[in-house]
Scaffold this active site. Structure first.
Site, PDB file in Angstrom:
ATOM      1  CG  ASN A   1      -0.286  -0.052   2.712  1.00  0.00           C
ATOM      2  OD1 ASN A   1       0.370  -0.911   3.034  1.00  0.00           O
ATOM      3  ND2 ASN A   1       0.103   1.209   3.059  1.00  0.00           N
TER       4      ASN A   1
ATOM      5  CE1 TYR B   1      16.139  -2.534   6.135  1.00  0.00           C
ATOM      6  CE2 TYR B   1      18.060  -1.961   5.619  1.00  0.00           C
ATOM      7  CZ  TYR B   1      16.919  -1.927   5.146  1.00  0.00           C
ATOM      8  OH  TYR B   1      16.342  -1.994   3.760  1.00  0.00           O
TER       9      TYR B   1
ATOM     10  CB  ILE C   1       9.439  -0.226  -3.288  1.00  0.00           C
ATOM     11  CG1 ILE C   1      10.349   1.091  -2.999  1.00  0.00           C
ATOM     12  CG2 ILE C   1       9.883  -0.940  -4.276  1.00  0.00           C
ATOM     13  CD1 ILE C   1      12.021   0.613  -2.383  1.00  0.00           C
TER      14      ILE C   1
END
Length: 415
Positions: free
Chosen positions: A128, A287, A131
Site C-alpha cells: 500500500n 536491519y 516501493i
C-alpha cells in the site's frame, strides 16, 4: 557472459525484413533473394518473442486487403508490423546469458512496456505504500491481478482508490487482505485466506520491511526487525508453497546493506533468539542482518525449488529511496529527505522488483541477486551455504517454538 559489443549488431542488412510467427518465433525475409531463414543475418542467432500480443493489442485481418493487421486499442492506431518484434530476445546458449536492457534510471513501467499480464496473479507484501505501491500499480496497469498483503487495510483501500483514479481497470485488479508480519498466527490466517481464493501465485513478492526501529519484541517474542523482514516472510513462503507452480517466481526485496551485516554461523542463534535487549543493540545492524537473511533465504529456497521450475531472486531496490521506510526516527527522516534529490524515484526503485518478477530473459534463471535490473555479486557471507542452511533450520525452530512442532507447513522443513 558474452554480450554483443553494441545494439548495432542487431541492425538488418539492406533488403532484409524481420517477421514473427503466431507462436512467437522470429524469422528473416530477404526481399532480394526471396528466401527466409530463422537466424539473424548478422549475428547468426535465433530470436523469440512472447506468444502473447502486448497489452491492449489485437491481431485481425484487414477487411479490404485480407492482410493481417495489428490494432493498438490503447492508442487507437493500426500497423502491419507485429508489435511483439519490439520485445524480441535472443535464444540463449546458456540460461544465465542475457543482455542488460535496463539500468538505474529505468522505471517499473518502462520494464513492463508492452507486456500483457492478464491472468497472472501477484502477491505483494507491504503493497500500500512506497516501493510496494509502485510495484502494485505497475503490475495492475498491465492486467495483473494483485493481492495486496497489508497491515492497515484502510491505507490499502486508499492505495487501490488512487490506482483506480489513474486507471480504473487497474484498480479492479487489486484486492487487499490483512497481514500482520509481527504475528505468526496472522501469517497462517492470511495464507489460509489466500489459498481459499486462489489456486496459484505467479509472482510472490516479499517487499514489506521495517527500518530504524528501537529494540522491541513482537507478540511472538522475537526481535521485531528480524521477524518482520525475514522470519514471517520465510514462513509465509513455506505456507504458500502449494500455490507456486512451474514458472512462478519468488522475489525477495533485500538491500546492499546486507554487505555490512555482522551475522555469522557463530552468533546467528544469539542474535535471533535473544529474548532481552542485547547490550550493544544497534537498529542499523539489526536491519543489515535481516537483509543478509533475505539473500541467504533466497539462496537456499532457490535450490529447494529449482527442480520444480520455480525461480527465486533477491534484489537491492536503491539507496535511501524516499519511502516510509525511514518513518521510525526523525533523524532518519531528515537524512532521507536531504538525499532525496540524488536517489531513485519510487518508480525507479520498483523497476528491479518488476524486472525479476516478469522479465522473459530470466526464464530458467534462479538464485541470483540483482541491482539496477542486472545481476550483481552478493557478499561473501550471502554466498555461504553453511550459513544459509543454518538460518533455514534456525527459522524453523523459531516458528516451532511458538506454534509447536506440528506448526502448519513445516512437515518437510526440518533440514
Amino acid at each position: 557472459m558474452n554480450l554483443p559489443e553494441s545494439d548495432s549488431e542487431d541492425e538488418l542488412p539492406p533488403g532484409w525484413e524481420e517477421r514473427v510467427t503466431v507462436d512467437g518465433s522470429v524469422y528473416y525475409a530477404n526481399h532480394l533473394t526471396k528466401n527466409t531463414q530463422w537466424t539473424h543475418p548478422r549475428t547468426g542467432k535465433k530470436k523469440k518473442v512472447s506468444g502473447e500480443l502486448p497489452f491492449g493489442w489485437q491481431r485481425c485481418a484487414d477487411k479490404n486487403t485480407g492482410k493481417v493487421i495489428y490494432v493498438d486499442h490503447e492508442n487507437r492506431r493500426t500497423t502491419y508490423t507485429d508489435p511483439r518484434l519490439a520485445f524480441a530476445v535472443e535464444e540463449k546458449e546458456h540460461v544465465n546469458d542475457y543482455r542488460q536492457r535496463f539500468d538505474a534510471s529505468s522505471t517499473a513501467l518502462q520494464v513492463l512496456h508492452g507486456r500483457d499480464l492478464n491472468g497472472k496473479v501477484a502477491l505483494i507484501t507491504g503493497a500500500n505504500a512506497g516501493i510496494g505501491f509502485e510495484t502494485t500499480r505497475s503490475l495492475a496497469r498491465h492486467g495483473c491481478n494483485v493481492i495486496m498483503a497489508c497491515r492497515n487495510l484502510a491505507f490499502a483501500e486508499e492505495a487501490i482508490n488512487q490506482i483506480k483514479e489513474d486507471k480504473p481497470i487497474a484498480g479492479e485488479n487489486c484486492i487487499a487482505i490483512f497481514l500482520d508480519l509481527t504475528s505468526l498466527s496472522s501469517v497462517i490466517q492470511f495464507a489460509n485466506t489466500v489459498k481459499s481464493k486462489y489456486d496459484r501465485i505467479d509472482m510472490l513478492i516479499l517487499n514489506a520491511g521495517v527500518f530504524g526501529l528501537p529494540f522491541s519484541k513482537t507478540q511472538d517474542g522475537f526481535e521485531t526487525t528480524f521477524q518482520v523482514n525475514h522470519l514471517s516472510h520465510f514462513y509465509l513462503t513455506i505456507l504458500l508453497r502449494p500455490l507456486l507452480v512451474s514458472g512462478s517466481r519468488v522475489v525477495i526485496v533485500s538491500s546492499e546493506s546486507h554487505r555490512f551485516a555482522d551475522l555469522t554461523a557463530e552468533n546467528l542463534t544469539s542474535l535471533t533468539l535473544s529474548p532481552e535487549l542485547p547490550s550493544k543493540y544497534w537498529d542499523m545492524m539489526a536491519y543489515n542482518n535481516s537483509k543478509l537473511c533475505n539473500v541467504l533465504f533466497a539462496r537456499r529456497l532457490a535450490k529447494n525449488l529449482q527442480a520444480y521450475g520455480i525461480s527465486v531472486f533477491s534484489l537491492h531496490p536503491g539507496n535511501m529511496v524516499s519511502s516510509k521506510l525511514a518513518r521510525n526516527w526523525w533523524l532518519y527522516k531528515l537524512l532521507f529527505a536531504i538525499v532525496r534529490p540524488f536517489t531513485k524515484s519510487l518508480q525507479q526503485a520498483a523497476s528491479t522488483t518488476v524486472f525479476c518478477a516478469t522479465a522473459e530473459e530470466l526464464t530458467g534463471v534462479t538464485g541470483v541477486y540483482f541491482n539496477n535490473c542486472f545481476r550483481c555479486q552478493e557478499s561473501d557471507a550471502a554466498g555461504d551455504d553453511v550459513l544459509a542452511n543454518l538460518l533455514w533450520s534456525t527459522s524453523v525452530e523459531m516458528i516451532q517454538s511458538v506454534l509447536g512442532n506440528n506448526a502448519p507447513g513445516l512437515e518437510f522443513e526440518k533440514t
